[in-house]
Design a protein around this motif. Sequence first.
Motif, PDB file in Angstrom:
ATOM      1  N   PRO A  69       0.810  -1.226   0.000  1.00  0.00           N
ATOM      2  CA  PRO A  69       0.000   0.000   0.000  1.00  0.00           C
ATOM      3  C   PRO A  69       0.842   1.275   0.000  1.00  0.00           C
ATOM      4  O   PRO A  69       1.962   1.315   0.513  1.00  0.00           O
ATOM      5  N   ALA A  70       0.268   2.320  -0.561  1.00  0.00           N
ATOM      6  CA  ALA A  70       0.976   3.593  -0.691  1.00  0.00           C
ATOM      7  C   ALA A  70       1.347   4.189   0.661  1.00  0.00           C
ATOM      8  O   ALA A  70       2.328   4.932   0.769  1.00  0.00           O
ATOM      9  N   ASN A  71       0.568   3.875   1.710  1.00  0.00           N
ATOM     10  CA  ASN A  71       0.862   4.462   3.019  1.00  0.00           C
ATOM     11  C   ASN A  71       2.057   3.800   3.701  1.00  0.00           C
ATOM     12  O   ASN A  71       2.522   4.262   4.739  1.00  0.00           O
TER      13      ASN A  71
ATOM     14  N   ARG B 262       5.304   3.945   3.569  1.00  0.00           N
ATOM     15  CA  ARG B 262       6.254   4.827   2.890  1.00  0.00           C
ATOM     16  C   ARG B 262       7.716   4.441   3.104  1.00  0.00           C
ATOM     17  O   ARG B 262       8.550   4.650   2.229  1.00  0.00           O
TER      18      ARG B 262
END
Length: 283
Positions: free
Chosen positions: A199-201, A203
């Motif tokens: 997922p993009a979160n 990081r």
Amino acid sequence: MTAILSTAYSRDLGDELRRLRENNTSFGGRAMAVQLGWDPSKVSNIETGKARATEVDLAQYMATCGKDLDYLQDFTNRYRYAFDLYFAQAPSNLRTLAMVEAMAKKIFVYEILSIPGLLQTESYMRALFTEAGIESSEEIERGVERRMGRQSIWQRPYRPECVFYVHELALQMRVGDAKVMEDQYLRLLFNAHILRVVPANIRGLAFRSKCTLFEFAKASSLAYTETDLAKVFAQDEAAVTWSRSLFERLDAVALDEEQSKTKLTEYISGLREDLHDPRTDLA
């Protein structure tokens, strides 16, 4: 001849010697050994990259294959690095990588900004090469042909067990037009059983290097990464341990198969909505 831990490059160059023998002599491996006055196992071990040939060994081998001094010197210069636990190659050299992929029993891949090469569609590849600044159409087509050739592992009856971890940034990165991206998303959706979306979160992992870990039935594990400047193969224990740690962390945070399918479906739906939204033409 010295017995030593084989590497991806020693197996590659050993295979090059085998092809040289087959293409330039009428000898099988055992007959070649008789011709050279070697133990039969010596030819086999050198050609499979399990033992280091001496310069004298290489000179005798090349002479039997009818090769001249210049050819011997070129091969010897490359062979010098055959057993290094770290080695780099030019980006255009795909032979060692293709051989590694073909021999691997398991392949774990992490990509951050683009779709993994083994899962790319042909149109995505072509757009990727074009947007990377390659101007020659001939060079682009050669790149596409080489990458498509690597995908032949999917047609093999005993293909490797693979898991591809793809950071969501790669899904967000638009390559080519909407049709190119839709086809690419669909290709990923079809292969969702071997795909895990990160997922993009998440990081922190986006700042790590992309990485591939190869595991073999009868050879040491190998870590691999690449840039526009070089392909890097690392068989050192520390590099392999670091790579395994990375994939353990990825496994803990990545979406599962069904969640990855849902995420891909969202991107496909969003793309189709954009195509039918007249406001996108005003942007």
